[in-house]
Design an enzyme around this catalytic site. Structure first.
Site, PDB file in Angstrom:
ATOM      1  CG  HIS A  75      -2.080  -0.981   0.975  1.00 53.83           C
ATOM      2  ND1 HIS A  75      -2.170  -2.176   1.636  1.00 53.83           N
ATOM      3  CD2 HIS A  75      -3.120  -0.931   0.121  1.00 53.83           C
ATOM      4  CE1 HIS A  75      -3.240  -2.826   1.207  1.00 53.83           C
ATOM      5  NE2 HIS A  75      -3.833  -2.092   0.291  1.00 53.83           N
ATOM      6  NE  ARG A 131      -5.801   1.301  -2.485  1.00 51.15           N
ATOM      7  CZ  ARG A 131      -5.350   1.297  -3.754  1.00 51.15           C
ATOM      8  NH1 ARG A 131      -5.192   2.425  -4.395  1.00 51.15           N
ATOM      9  NH2 ARG A 131      -5.053   0.160  -4.354  1.00 51.15           N
ATOM     10  NE  ARG A 169     -10.675  -0.341  -0.509  1.00 54.58           N
ATOM     11  CZ  ARG A 169      -9.405  -0.671  -0.728  1.00 54.58           C
ATOM     12  NH1 ARG A 169      -9.110  -1.664  -1.545  1.00 54.58           N
ATOM     13  NH2 ARG A 169      -8.429  -0.007  -0.149  1.00 54.58           N
ATOM     14  CD  GLU A 200      -9.361  -6.953  -1.857  1.00 45.70           C
ATOM     15  OE1 GLU A 200      -8.331  -6.398  -2.240  1.00 45.70           O
ATOM     16  OE2 GLU A 200     -10.138  -6.441  -1.032  1.00 45.70           O
ATOM     17  CG  ASN A 243      -2.836  -3.974  -5.998  1.00 42.08           C
ATOM     18  OD1 ASN A 243      -2.394  -4.137  -7.125  1.00 42.08           O
ATOM     19  ND2 ASN A 243      -3.318  -2.828  -5.582  1.00 42.08           N
ATOM     20  CG  ASP A 244      -4.977  -7.530  -1.060  1.00 47.55           C
ATOM     21  OD1 ASP A 244      -3.947  -7.796  -0.422  1.00 47.55           O
ATOM     22  OD2 ASP A 244      -5.653  -6.512  -0.865  1.00 47.55           O
ATOM     23  NE  ARG A 299      -0.728  -5.132  -1.449  1.00 47.11           N
ATOM     24  CZ  ARG A 299      -1.931  -4.574  -1.618  1.00 47.11           C
ATOM     25  NH1 ARG A 299      -3.032  -5.287  -1.414  1.00 47.11           N
ATOM     26  NH2 ARG A 299      -2.045  -3.348  -2.020  1.00 47.11           N
ATOM     27  CB  CYS A 354      -9.660  -0.920  -8.824  1.00 46.92           C
ATOM     28  SG  CYS A 354     -10.090  -2.050  -7.498  1.00 46.92           S
TER      29      CYS A 354
HETATM   30  C1  PEP Z   1      -6.217  -4.626  -4.577  1.00 53.26           C
HETATM   31  O1  PEP Z   1      -5.978  -5.419  -3.663  1.00 53.26           O
HETATM   32  O2  PEP Z   1      -5.922  -4.829  -5.770  1.00 53.26           O
HETATM   33  C2  PEP Z   1      -6.856  -3.339  -4.276  1.00 53.26           C
HETATM   34  C3  PEP Z   1      -7.309  -2.556  -5.218  1.00 53.26           C
HETATM   35  O3  PEP Z   1      -6.935  -2.970  -2.979  1.00 53.26           O
HETATM   36  P1  PEP Z   1      -5.681  -2.495  -2.096  1.00 53.26           P
HETATM   37  O4  PEP Z   1      -4.491  -2.294  -3.000  1.00 53.26           O
HETATM   38  O5  PEP Z   1      -6.104  -1.238  -1.436  1.00 53.26           O
HETATM   39  O6  PEP Z   1      -5.502  -3.630  -1.156  1.00 53.26           O
HETATM   40 MG    MG Z   2      -6.841  -5.135  -1.730  1.00 53.08          MG
END
Ligand code: PEP
Ligand code: MG
Length: 584
Positions: free
Chosen positions: A193, A299, A335, A428, A451-452, A462, A499
């Protein structure tokens, strides 16, 4: 270390920047001291007494909590208390405030630094160990000075943040971003993040740098070339001379920004939406400037940064209202707070977890702490009246969880006499995306959080630069899961966006269009770049190319294939994009 020395690491956010080293976390620094007027002296001295008492209380409480279990040597905590009561320490800080007219933080840091130097030169191991105790106490005291209502602290001159542990979002949000030139950290992955935030503010980051504390000292001039993973310590004039902002790149970016204030269509006429991911209301200005077709991800947990307590409904309301008002009637996906993992508000009581990303996070907290989420939901519903908004829930694993969350939102809306907003799931977690079909009747829209999803599918944290080689968006099995999700959504007429960071990477644009993506949500700065590429792609050709991915088995083969596809589908549009790296 001599003039001109350098360290290397892993590039997490490319670009370059130069400034004085400012240590974040466990170290004393003194990049630039802040002076005060005579009238302010009394307040600073009183405040010093208050935060010393607060620190002692907190340490005592920790000793009591540990009791017999004492996983940590409580004598260390006693040493901290001892330092806080040390007449020499207290006297010197007060004297620095009153005679040198430095503010409280500067005075604490100057005196701590002085103590550390003396401990270091004492030579015995006992005194050497006291250095880290001094650092702890100094950081503890300073931390109380910044626990207020979301204010970020400012610097007089540009700084490079040096983070001696895993890099977290607070490391950026606690400071005036306009002065942060770059970040150098021991640990933190490309889609952590903190890295996402740094990228969206164009702050270059190098991670995985070892021995930072040994080679870099507070206040050292640093030049960070994150594109080439190199940190120059006290760089020579000739090294500095190689770096300057390229006007050509700025001009090209400005041109694309102007061009792409309009919607984008593929070469064969299919409209593709490119929305923005944002965290704070100011980011909406940037999104609008860069031609966002809406906000695809707010976010909202960043509203909690730098706060002493959970914001009231009024504070929440003002935040959503500002975001929605600035969005100019375009869609906005809010979100619910994704608390947990690497985003733990300072005030939030989190049980200690061995594995925070697998632990109590997002919807899991929501379903247990309905009180705090009800405040958020009420504020969103109230602020959202008359706007084109929807609510998205993060980290949903099972349909049951989702139904429970939806019921809570529905009940709150009914209590308030408002209609139920559109609600969707952020896919995710592997289980939910593999079971996407079962969600279809129960959701209004869907988005994929790559991402997750990648970290959970590959079991590669990550945040951990060490396992970054496994964290790969073009892994064949991962792409097949994404393709199947688009087929499911398509069969059900369900809008599905992406996203995660993958959507904002220009080298994935053609691939994602071919896989079925029609709605991108990316960091604002990349919107014009992504739109420029989309305008060069034929959807029919992209879809046809993707039909071959089933035959690709290895990561290497997929990477090679992607290179060829980009060349075939985009010609030189990708290579002609202005690089945001200003290295000449
Ligand atoms: C993700 O996990 O791809 C996402 C958009 O949420 P974050 O990066 O805030 O965990
Ligand atoms: Mg996420």
């Amino acid at each position: 270390m001599n003039k001109g020395s350098k360290l290397t690491g892993i590039s997490v956010v490319s670009g370059w920047g130069a400034g004085k080293a400012y240590f974040v976390g466990r170290a004393v620094q003194q990049a630039s001291a802040v002076t005060i007027s005579r009238q302010e002296v009394g307040n600073e001295v009183i405040r010093f007494g208050e935060i010393r008492e607060q620190a002692k209380k907190d340490y005592r409480q920790l000793i009591e909590e540990m009791g017999d279990r004492a996983p940590l040597d409580t004598s260390i905590l006693n040493i901290y208390e001892h330092i806080l009561d040390d007449p020499a320490f207290i006297g010197q800080v007060v004297e620095t405030i009153t005679t040198r007219l430095y503010d409280l933080e500067s005075s604490i840091r100057i005196v701590s630094d002085d103590f550390i130097k003396r401990f270091e030169s004492a030579g015995t191991s006992y005194f050497k160990e006291r250095c880290s105790d001094m650092v702890e106490v100094c950081e503890k005291l300073v931390s109380y000075l910044y626990q207020d209502n979301g204010r970020a602290r400012s610097f007089i001159e540009p700084v490079v943040l040096v983070v001696l542990r895993t890099f977290t979002p607070t490391d950026i949000l606690a400071y005036d971003k306009s002065k942060i030139e770059a970040v150098v950290t021991t640990s933190g992955g490309k889609t952590s993040h903190a890295a996402i935030l740094a990228r969206s503010y164009s702050i270059p980051v190098i991670s995985g740098v070892r021995n930072l504390k040994e080679y870099i000292h507070p206040g050292d001039q640093l030049l960070v070339d994150a594109t080439n993973s190199t940190v120059y310590i006290r760089p020579s004039a000739s090294v500095l001379g190689k770096y300057k902002r390229s006007e050509g790149v700025e001009q090209q970016l400005a041109h694309l920004k102007k061009k792409w204030c309009r919607p984008v269509y593929t070469k064969d006429g299919v409209k593709i939406d490119v929305l923005a991911n944002i965290s704070l209301p100011d980011d909406v200005d940037e999104a609008v400037e860069h031609g966002a077709d809406g906000i695809g991800l707010v976010r909202t947990e960043y509203l909690l940064s730098n706060r002493k307590e959970m914001p009231s409904e009024d504070v929440h309301y003002a935040y959503y209202k500002e975001i929605l008002a600035k969005s100019n009637g375009k869609p906005c996906v809010i979100r619910l707070m994704d608390i947990g993992g690497d985003k733990i508000p300072q005030f939030f009581e989190m049980p200690s977890e061995f594995n925070p990303f697998m632990g109590w996070r997002a919807i899991r907290i929501f379903l247990e702490r309905k009180d705090i989420f009800a405040t958020q939901i009420r504020a969103i519903l109230k602020a959202g009246e008359g706007y084109n908004y929807s609510i998205m829930v993060p980290m949903v694993t099972t349909l049951q969880e989702w139904l429970a969350a939806k019921e809570i939102i529905g009940n709150i809306a009914a209590e308030m006499g408002l209609s139920m907003p559109k609600c969707g799931v952020l896919f995710e977690v592997p289980l939910s995306i593999l079971e996407m079909n079962t969600f279809m009747k129960e959701i209004d829209f869907a988005s994929i959080g790559t991402n997750d999803l990648i970290q959970y599918l590959s079991a590669a944290d990550r945040n951990n630069s060490k396992v970054n080689y496994l964290y790969n968006p073009v892994e064949p099995a991962f792409l097949r899961i994404i393709r199947s999700a688009f087929r499911t959504a398509n069969d059900n007429g369900m809008p599905l966006s992406i996203c995660g960071e993958m959507a904002g990477n220009p080298s994935h644009t053609a691939l994602l269009i071919g896989l079925g993506l029609r709605k991108f949500s990316v960091m604002p700065r990349n919107i014009p770049l992504i739109k420029e590429l989309i305008a060069n792609i034929s959807l029919a050709e992209a879809s046809e190319s993707i039909s071959h991915i089933d035959a690709i088995e290895t990561t290497e083969a997929m990477t090679k294939w992607l290179k060829n596809i980009n060349k075939r589908l985009l010609g030189d549009a990708l290579t002609k994009l202005p690089s945001t790296d200003a290295l000449l």
